[in-house]
Motif scaffolding. Structure first.
Motif, mmCIF file in Angstrom:
data_model
loop_
_atom_site.group_PDB
_atom_site.id
_atom_site.type_symbol
_atom_site.label_atom_id
_atom_site.label_comp_id
_atom_site.label_asym_id
_atom_site.label_seq_id
_atom_site.Cartn_x
_atom_site.Cartn_y
_atom_site.Cartn_z
ATOM 1 N N ILE A 24 51.893 133.561 76.920
ATOM 2 C CA ILE A 24 51.554 133.907 75.541
ATOM 3 C C ILE A 24 50.585 135.071 75.601
ATOM 4 O O ILE A 24 49.563 135.011 76.294
ATOM 5 N N ALA A 25 50.896 136.135 74.907
ATOM 6 C CA ALA A 25 50.098 137.353 74.966
ATOM 7 C C ALA A 25 48.659 137.099 74.520
ATOM 8 O O ALA A 25 48.403 136.276 73.634
ATOM 9 N N THR A 26 47.726 137.791 75.151
ATOM 10 C CA THR A 26 46.320 137.683 74.767
ATOM 11 C C THR A 26 46.156 138.045 73.296
ATOM 12 O O THR A 26 46.678 139.064 72.838
ATOM 13 N N GLY A 27 45.460 137.208 72.578
ATOM 14 C CA GLY A 27 45.244 137.464 71.156
ATOM 15 C C GLY A 27 46.272 136.828 70.257
ATOM 16 O O GLY A 27 46.047 136.700 69.047
ATOM 17 N N GLU A 28 47.416 136.429 70.820
ATOM 18 C CA GLU A 28 48.448 135.784 69.999
ATOM 19 C C GLU A 28 48.038 134.347 69.707
ATOM 20 O O GLU A 28 47.549 133.626 70.582
ATOM 21 N N ALA A 29 48.224 133.923 68.462
ATOM 22 C CA ALA A 29 47.822 132.576 68.057
ATOM 23 C C ALA A 29 48.670 131.530 68.760
ATOM 24 O O ALA A 29 49.877 131.722 68.978
ATOM 25 N N LEU A 30 48.042 130.440 69.107
ATOM 26 C CA LEU A 30 48.762 129.307 69.672
ATOM 27 C C LEU A 30 49.498 128.569 68.566
ATOM 28 O O LEU A 30 49.137 128.662 67.391
ATOM 29 N N ARG A 31 50.532 127.817 68.959
ATOM 30 C CA ARG A 31 51.265 127.028 67.984
ATOM 31 C C ARG A 31 51.671 125.692 68.608
ATOM 32 O O ARG A 31 51.515 125.484 69.812
ATOM 33 N N ARG A 32 52.154 124.809 67.783
ATOM 34 C CA ARG A 32 52.527 123.468 68.219
ATOM 35 C C ARG A 32 53.520 123.528 69.385
ATOM 36 O O ARG A 32 54.510 124.245 69.329
ATOM 37 N N GLY A 33 53.220 122.758 70.427
ATOM 38 C CA GLY A 33 54.099 122.704 71.584
ATOM 39 C C GLY A 33 53.700 123.615 72.721
ATOM 40 O O GLY A 33 54.226 123.484 73.835
ATOM 41 N N ASP A 34 52.770 124.545 72.492
ATOM 42 C CA ASP A 34 52.313 125.414 73.571
ATOM 43 C C ASP A 34 51.505 124.624 74.585
ATOM 44 O O ASP A 34 50.815 123.650 74.244
ATOM 45 N N LEU A 35 51.558 125.054 75.839
ATOM 46 C CA LEU A 35 50.767 124.451 76.900
ATOM 47 C C LEU A 35 49.548 125.319 77.182
ATOM 48 O O LEU A 35 49.665 126.545 77.284
ATOM 49 N N VAL A 36 48.388 124.694 77.309
ATOM 50 C CA VAL A 36 47.162 125.405 77.677
ATOM 51 C C VAL A 36 46.666 124.825 78.988
ATOM 52 O O VAL A 36 46.551 123.597 79.135
ATOM 53 N N VAL A 78 39.967 128.660 80.270
ATOM 54 C CA VAL A 78 41.411 128.721 80.046
ATOM 55 C C VAL A 78 42.006 129.692 81.044
ATOM 56 O O VAL A 78 41.660 130.874 81.054
ATOM 57 N N ILE A 79 42.901 129.192 81.892
ATOM 58 C CA ILE A 79 43.464 130.056 82.936
ATOM 59 C C ILE A 79 44.897 130.477 82.645
ATOM 60 O O ILE A 79 45.420 131.395 83.294
ATOM 61 N N ALA A 80 45.559 129.818 81.686
ATOM 62 C CA ALA A 80 46.925 130.222 81.323
ATOM 63 C C ALA A 80 47.301 129.579 79.994
ATOM 64 O O ALA A 80 46.798 128.503 79.651
ATOM 65 N N ARG A 81 48.190 130.272 79.280
ATOM 66 C CA ARG A 81 48.781 129.728 78.047
ATOM 67 C C ARG A 81 50.280 130.010 78.131
ATOM 68 O O ARG A 81 50.697 131.140 78.325
ATOM 69 N N ARG A 82 51.064 128.954 77.994
ATOM 70 C CA ARG A 82 52.511 129.101 78.173
ATOM 71 C C ARG A 82 53.256 128.548 76.977
ATOM 72 O O ARG A 82 52.901 127.485 76.436
ATOM 73 N N ARG A 83 54.281 129.261 76.571
ATOM 74 C CA ARG A 83 55.112 128.813 75.467
ATOM 75 C C ARG A 83 56.422 128.227 76.009
ATOM 76 O O ARG A 83 57.174 128.883 76.723
#
Length: 277
Positions: free
Chosen positions: A212-224, A269-274
């Motif tokens: 998930i791009a830096t600055g992009e809002a997280l949404r339901r179902g995303d992994l942090v 936070v080391i990663a955010r994945r959609r």
């Protein structure tokens, strides 16, 4: 060649014959697939009840046995290839499962009646063969209510909803729903219910989906992902996760988790994945 021992069955004395072209071992063995016949069983890093639990298998899940000695089977779960030891007595032959427990736990009744004696309790993710009988599924061991299970083919649409069913369940290192669950076990269970295969540990799960791009809002179902930890976003600001701080599966603000981890980690936070499109 170095192979991750978590997912490749290699020891100094024996290895899975499927790895014969990649590693040398004094002995190779072909896997024998058996099913878990107890409600749940810990997968351990050694052939002892005192050894550390590394994962857990539920009733009806398949385990590939490479070696069996002293009452302990060594091999890997077929759903994620995770390697470890479990008591051989927990394995056996069983019919091909076609139903899965979808509730946090399912009661198995002696008869198709909610007032009948309870034979056993099966944790979420347990698999069994059954036929429909009124409001129940008839199994070889008893009757499971339709509210607690579903055909395996009926995959869920929302992994967060699956995870939220386990809110309040105790945190258990290596757990996957049998009397407790850990962070990556919760994610693996939630995704599996939606037909998405996921590896066992949080560092392995970082390969799922896309960044998930830096600055992009997280949404339901995303992994942090955090150092040694992972959770599912319920919305842009709320995390569902199994954690040792609360010793439970909880829903809490992501900002609170970040603040708590910032004490010991410069980059919480080391990663955010959609995962979901």
């Amino acid at each position: 060649m170095h192979l991750d021992p978590r997912i490749y069955a290699v020891r100094k004395d024996i290895a899975d014959i499927e790895l014969a072209d990649r590693v040398f071992a004094p002995h190779y063995a072909a896997a024998e697939a058996l099913r878990v016949i107890v409600p749940s069983v810990a997968l351990r890093d050694g052939p002892s009840a005192d050894a550390r639990a590394v994962s857990q298998l539920a009733f009806g899940e398949d385990f590939a046995v490479i070696d069996n000695e002293g009452g302990w089977a060594w091999g890997y779960g077929l759903h994620d290839h995770y390697v470890g030891y479990l008591p051989f007595a927990a394995l056996g032959e069983a019919a091909e499962p076609d139903h899965v427990v979808t509730a946090a736990a399912a009661l198995v009744f002696a008869a198709a009646d909610i007032k009948a004696p309870v034979v056993r309790t099966l944790p979420v993710g347990s698999r069994f063969a059954a036929t429909a009988e009124g409001e129940f599924f008839k199994t070889a061991d008893g009757f499971v209510h339709r509210r607690h299970a579903a055909p395996i083919a009926d995959v869920a649409a929302d992994p967060v909803a699956v995870a939220e069913q386990l809110i309040g369940q105790p945190y258990r290192w290596g757990g996957r729903g049998g009397d407790g669950v850990d962070c990556s076990g919760l994610v693996q269970l939630a995704l599996a219910a939606c037909g998405i295969a996921a590896p066992r540990d949080s560092d392995q799960q970082r390969e799922l989906g896309s960044d998930i791009a830096t600055g992009e809002a997280l949404r339901r179902g995303d992994l942090v992902f955090f150092p040694g930890h992972v959770g599912l976003m319920a919305d842009a600001e709320t995390l569902v996760h199994a954690n040792a701080h609360w010793m439970a599966v909880v829903r809490e603000p992501l900002a609170d988790v970040v603040a708590r981890l910032s004490v010991d980690h410069e980059q919480p936070v080391i990663a955010r994945r959609r995962i979901l499109a």
